[in-house]
Design a protein around this motif. Structure first.
Motif, PDB file in Angstrom:
ATOM      1  N   ARG A 116      10.345  35.019   5.710  1.00  0.00           N
ATOM      2  CA  ARG A 116       9.797  34.477   4.460  1.00  0.00           C
ATOM      3  C   ARG A 116      10.859  34.290   3.367  1.00  0.00           C
ATOM      4  O   ARG A 116      10.910  33.233   2.743  1.00  0.00           O
ATOM      5  N   PRO A 117      11.707  35.285   3.107  1.00  0.00           N
ATOM      6  CA  PRO A 117      12.699  35.094   2.038  1.00  0.00           C
ATOM      7  C   PRO A 117      13.632  33.909   2.304  1.00  0.00           C
ATOM      8  O   PRO A 117      13.968  33.166   1.383  1.00  0.00           O
ATOM      9  N   ALA A 118      14.047  33.728   3.542  1.00  0.00           N
ATOM     10  CA  ALA A 118      14.951  32.615   3.869  1.00  0.00           C
ATOM     11  C   ALA A 118      14.272  31.272   3.605  1.00  0.00           C
ATOM     12  O   ALA A 118      14.879  30.364   3.034  1.00  0.00           O
ATOM     13  N   PHE A 119      13.015  31.153   4.009  1.00  0.00           N
ATOM     14  CA  PHE A 119      12.301  29.893   3.798  1.00  0.00           C
ATOM     15  C   PHE A 119      11.954  29.694   2.326  1.00  0.00           C
ATOM     16  O   PHE A 119      11.987  28.566   1.829  1.00  0.00           O
ATOM     17  N   SER A 120      11.633  30.759   1.640  1.00  0.00           N
ATOM     18  CA  SER A 120      11.366  30.648   0.211  1.00  0.00           C
ATOM     19  C   SER A 120      12.620  30.174  -0.530  1.00  0.00           C
ATOM     20  O   SER A 120      12.555  29.270  -1.373  1.00  0.00           O
ATOM     21  N   ARG A 121      13.768  30.767  -0.199  1.00  0.00           N
ATOM     22  CA  ARG A 121      15.032  30.318  -0.813  1.00  0.00           C
ATOM     23  C   ARG A 121      15.274  28.845  -0.522  1.00  0.00           C
ATOM     24  O   ARG A 121      15.716  28.096  -1.399  1.00  0.00           O
ATOM     25  N   ALA A 122      14.994  28.412   0.708  1.00  0.00           N
ATOM     26  CA  ALA A 122      15.190  27.000   1.064  1.00  0.00           C
ATOM     27  C   ALA A 122      14.315  26.111   0.186  1.00  0.00           C
ATOM     28  O   ALA A 122      14.765  25.073  -0.312  1.00  0.00           O
ATOM     29  N   GLY A 123      13.062  26.508  -0.003  1.00  0.00           N
ATOM     30  CA  GLY A 123      12.160  25.716  -0.843  1.00  0.00           C
ATOM     31  C   GLY A 123      12.654  25.599  -2.268  1.00  0.00           C
ATOM     32  O   GLY A 123      12.667  24.511  -2.853  1.00  0.00           O
ATOM     33  N   TRP A 124      13.094  26.715  -2.831  1.00  0.00           N
ATOM     34  CA  TRP A 124      13.580  26.678  -4.215  1.00  0.00           C
ATOM     35  C   TRP A 124      14.920  25.964  -4.325  1.00  0.00           C
ATOM     36  O   TRP A 124      15.214  25.363  -5.360  1.00  0.00           O
ATOM     37  N   ARG A 125      15.716  25.981  -3.267  1.00  0.00           N
ATOM     38  CA  ARG A 125      16.959  25.183  -3.278  1.00  0.00           C
ATOM     39  C   ARG A 125      16.618  23.692  -3.323  1.00  0.00           C
ATOM     40  O   ARG A 125      17.301  22.915  -3.998  1.00  0.00           O
ATOM     41  N   ILE A 126      15.582  23.304  -2.592  1.00  0.00           N
ATOM     42  CA  ILE A 126      15.143  21.909  -2.627  1.00  0.00           C
ATOM     43  C   ILE A 126      14.706  21.543  -4.046  1.00  0.00           C
ATOM     44  O   ILE A 126      15.079  20.495  -4.577  1.00  0.00           O
ATOM     45  N   VAL A 127      13.920  22.411  -4.657  1.00  0.00           N
ATOM     46  CA  VAL A 127      13.439  22.152  -6.015  1.00  0.00           C
ATOM     47  C   VAL A 127      14.612  21.972  -6.979  1.00  0.00           C
ATOM     48  O   VAL A 127      14.634  21.027  -7.779  1.00  0.00           O
TER      49      VAL A 127
END
Length: 128
Positions: free
Chosen positions: A28-39
């Protein structure tokens, strides 16, 4: 509305690692970071045109959000912009001509974020 989604499925080494870890929530943390990097990537505005006639509101950059879905053998992160017409700004397929070549696109965001996500996933697997 504009939406960017990354999904990892069917990767044998990741599936084995997830079974070994017995806790896909560790991803979850890795994917959450990916999402916020996209943002953050998509929220960068290009410089205004010299003859620009309209006033920027900043809404496109502020109206991004991230959603995370964990299911059986699958995890997805979605970065979504709810701004009406956002797809004409940031979608590779639907971007309006006035924005083309100036505003960042969903495809560029995925290309930018992918190596970070893979590094984060590698770290999770190696620690597990």
């Amino acid at each position: 509305m504009s939406e960017i989604r990354m999904t990892v499925t069917g990767l044998p080494h990741l599936r084995r690692a997830m079974r070994r870890l017995q806790n896909p929530d560790l991803l979850r943390p890795a994917f959450s970071r990916a999402g916020w990097r996209i943002v953050r990537f998509m929220g960068v505005y290009p410089p205004p045109l010299t003859d620009q006639q309209y006033q920027r509101t900043g809404r496109y950059g502020r109206e991004w959000d991230v959603g995370l879905t964990v299911g059986r053998g699958r995890i997805s992160v979605t970065a979504r912009n709810e701004r009406p017409g956002g797809e004409y700004v940031g979608s590779e397929q639907m971007q309006a001509g006035v924005h083309r070549g100036r505003w960042r696109t969903d495809e560029q965001a995925l290309d930018h974020v992918r190596p970070y996500l893979l590094d984060d996933l590698r770290d999770v697997i190696e620690r597990g």
